[in-house]
Design a protein around this motif. Structure first.
Motif, PDB file in Angstrom:
ATOM      1  N   PRO A  42       9.184   4.175  -4.913  1.00  0.00           N
ATOM      2  CA  PRO A  42       7.982   3.577  -4.323  1.00  0.00           C
ATOM      3  C   PRO A  42       6.726   4.433  -4.501  1.00  0.00           C
ATOM      4  O   PRO A  42       5.613   3.918  -4.348  1.00  0.00           O
ATOM      5  CB  PRO A  42       8.347   3.450  -2.834  1.00  0.00           C
ATOM      6  N   PRO A 223       2.129  10.428   8.212  1.00  0.00           N
ATOM      7  CA  PRO A 223       1.993   9.140   8.906  1.00  0.00           C
ATOM      8  C   PRO A 223       2.876   9.150  10.149  1.00  0.00           C
ATOM      9  O   PRO A 223       4.054   8.794  10.098  1.00  0.00           O
ATOM     10  CB  PRO A 223       2.473   8.121   7.862  1.00  0.00           C
ATOM     11  N   ALA A 258       2.147   1.684  12.902  1.00  0.00           N
ATOM     12  CA  ALA A 258       0.983   1.190  12.155  1.00  0.00           C
ATOM     13  C   ALA A 258      -0.244   2.029  12.461  1.00  0.00           C
ATOM     14  O   ALA A 258      -1.049   2.338  11.570  1.00  0.00           O
ATOM     15  CB  ALA A 258       0.735  -0.283  12.483  1.00  0.00           C
ATOM     16  N   ARG A 261      -0.098   5.277  10.549  1.00  0.00           N
ATOM     17  CA  ARG A 261      -0.512   5.135   9.148  1.00  0.00           C
ATOM     18  C   ARG A 261      -2.031   5.055   9.043  1.00  0.00           C
ATOM     19  O   ARG A 261      -2.634   5.634   8.134  1.00  0.00           O
ATOM     20  CB  ARG A 261       0.141   3.902   8.519  1.00  0.00           C
ATOM     21  N   LYS A 262      -2.656   4.350   9.978  1.00  0.00           N
ATOM     22  CA  LYS A 262      -4.118   4.246   9.969  1.00  0.00           C
ATOM     23  C   LYS A 262      -4.758   5.609  10.233  1.00  0.00           C
ATOM     24  O   LYS A 262      -5.749   5.991   9.588  1.00  0.00           O
ATOM     25  CB  LYS A 262      -4.594   3.232  11.008  1.00  0.00           C
ATOM     26  N   THR A 265      -4.580   7.563   7.021  1.00  0.00           N
ATOM     27  CA  THR A 265      -5.536   7.100   6.022  1.00  0.00           C
ATOM     28  C   THR A 265      -6.956   7.505   6.391  1.00  0.00           C
ATOM     29  O   THR A 265      -7.727   7.968   5.533  1.00  0.00           O
ATOM     30  CB  THR A 265      -5.442   5.566   5.877  1.00  0.00           C
ATOM     31  N   ALA A 290       6.813   5.115   4.618  1.00  0.00           N
ATOM     32  CA  ALA A 290       5.407   4.924   5.009  1.00  0.00           C
ATOM     33  C   ALA A 290       4.432   5.610   4.063  1.00  0.00           C
ATOM     34  O   ALA A 290       3.231   5.300   4.069  1.00  0.00           O
ATOM     35  CB  ALA A 290       5.201   5.454   6.432  1.00  0.00           C
ATOM     36  N   ALA A 292       3.924   5.516   0.783  1.00  0.00           N
ATOM     37  CA  ALA A 292       3.262   4.672  -0.209  1.00  0.00           C
ATOM     38  C   ALA A 292       2.125   3.873   0.420  1.00  0.00           C
ATOM     39  O   ALA A 292       1.036   3.762  -0.168  1.00  0.00           O
ATOM     40  CB  ALA A 292       4.276   3.730  -0.858  1.00  0.00           C
ATOM     41  N   ASP A 293       2.330   3.321   1.616  1.00  0.00           N
ATOM     42  CA  ASP A 293       1.283   2.547   2.285  1.00  0.00           C
ATOM     43  C   ASP A 293       0.059   3.412   2.559  1.00  0.00           C
ATOM     44  O   ASP A 293      -1.079   2.958   2.405  1.00  0.00           O
ATOM     45  CB  ASP A 293       1.798   1.963   3.597  1.00  0.00           C
ATOM     46  N   VAL A 294       0.292   4.632   2.965  1.00  0.00           N
ATOM     47  CA  VAL A 294      -0.824   5.532   3.270  1.00  0.00           C
ATOM     48  C   VAL A 294      -1.628   5.835   2.009  1.00  0.00           C
ATOM     49  O   VAL A 294      -2.866   5.805   2.019  1.00  0.00           O
ATOM     50  CB  VAL A 294      -0.303   6.836   3.905  1.00  0.00           C
ATOM     51  N   LYS A 296      -1.906   4.050  -0.713  1.00  0.00           N
ATOM     52  CA  LYS A 296      -2.635   2.843  -1.131  1.00  0.00           C
ATOM     53  C   LYS A 296      -3.896   2.639  -0.296  1.00  0.00           C
ATOM     54  O   LYS A 296      -4.910   2.138  -0.796  1.00  0.00           O
ATOM     55  CB  LYS A 296      -1.735   1.614  -0.990  1.00  0.00           C
ATOM     56  N   GLY A 297      -3.829   3.055   0.957  1.00  0.00           N
ATOM     57  CA  GLY A 297      -4.969   2.844   1.850  1.00  0.00           C
ATOM     58  C   GLY A 297      -6.140   3.752   1.593  1.00  0.00           C
ATOM     59  O   GLY A 297      -7.201   3.582   2.196  1.00  0.00           O
TER      60      GLY A 297
END
Length: 305
Positions: A42, A223, A258, A261-262, A265, A290, A292-294, A296-297
């Motif tokens: 990922p 995250p 969530a 993660r925010k 970011t 988590a 990958a999501d961070v 991307k953000g």
């Protein structure tokens, strides 16, 4: 700046204005390469390089050199972590030669966690080398093609060596003596322990610049999953800095994961404005999904001049 016609390397990227993101994965307790690849996949194309830990937490996992080689085979640039804890100098010198022969370039050389903290507390630590001595060996292999015995080392050994560091909110009399010694020994970039406070990082980087420390810094962030996990990190992981306000945000959130993660970011964006910060090093033990999501953000960030 290209790497022999291939994609730019981590070293190349750290010489540009790109905000670099490295991540960390713990190799699985497995004899199957696919289990490692599934953890790293990922992050392919998102993280600029991936650290593979070496017996993290003083627990047995797939060997770090093997894991780094598997990532390299999958088109992922690894950062090999080597711990002084488990091998004597003969074995460590051999590991460095083997890593170079396999095409591994990036190194983070560490002391290693005390076996008493792991799940096999009767294991005997070695610590024949400390990190400074191991760094000196890697540098001599790279720059002089020699072992400590004076014996010549054949072949290419183009190591790019990181130092580990623990950010602090510097007191007036604080000096970065240990870090300067690592850089003098040959370390070329820095990955740090968790520091989730941008203002602490800002003051820290100012002090480092005043003392002539100018290598690229990748600040350790995470995250965070919950206030409970944040408090555990503050209590159990030496040097971790997580502000009370961050813990409060997690406590008040309807979806703490969530929100974590925010927070991560948002912090990346803030860190990108701090001179001397070249990027971040994202660590999320037990929560690697988590990462990958961070990343991307916070795509497209540039580092401060």
């Amino acid at each position: 700046m290209e790497n022999n016609g291939l994609m730019p390397s981590l070293k190349d990227k750290l010489s540009t204005d790109q905000f670099v993101v490295t991540a960390e994965i713990t190799p699985p307790v497995s004899c199957d390469a696919a289990d490692l690849v599934s953890k790293a996949a990922p992050l392919k194309g998102l993280a600029d390089a991936i650290n593979v830990t070496d017996g993290a937490g003083a627990r047995a996992h797939m060997g770090a050199v093997a894991a780094a080689t598997i990532l390299l085979r999958e088109g992922i640039e690894p950062i090999l972590q080597l711990a002084c804890r488990d091998r004597n100098r003969i074995a460590l010198q051999g590991e460095l030669m083997g890593a170079a022969a396999l095409g591994i370039r990036n190194l983070l050389l560490l002391k290693g966690d005390d076996p008493k903290q792991g799940d096999q507390p009767d294991a005997k630590p070695v610590f024949d080398y400390d990190t400074a001595a191991l760094t000196a060996v890697a540098v001599a292999m790279r720059d002089k093609a020699t072992l400590p015995t004076g014996k010549t080392v054949s072949g290419e050994c183009d190591f790019f060596i990181a130092a580990a560091d623990v950010p602090v909110d510097p007191k007036p009399d604080w000096e970065p003596a240990s870090l300067k010694a690592k850089i003098a020994a040959g370390c070329e970039f820095v990955q740090t322990q968790f520091c989730m406070d941008a203002e602490v990082v800002r003051r820290y980087m100012v002090r480092l610049a005043e003392r002539g420390v100018r290598v690229p810094f990748l600040i350790g962030i995470s995250p965070l999953r919950s206030a409970k996990s944040a408090n555990w990190m503050r209590e159990k992981l030496f040097g971790t800095i997580i502000p009370d306000a961050t813990v409060k945000r997690l406590e008040d959130a309807k979806d703490p994961a969530a929100e974590g993660r925010k927070i991560c970011t948002d912090l990346m964006r803030e860190l990108s404005t701090i001179p001397g910060v070249a990027g971040v090093h994202i660590m999320a033990p037990g929560n690697e999904a988590a990462i990958a999501d961070v990343i991307k953000g916070a795509a497209g960030l540039k580092r401060a001049k």
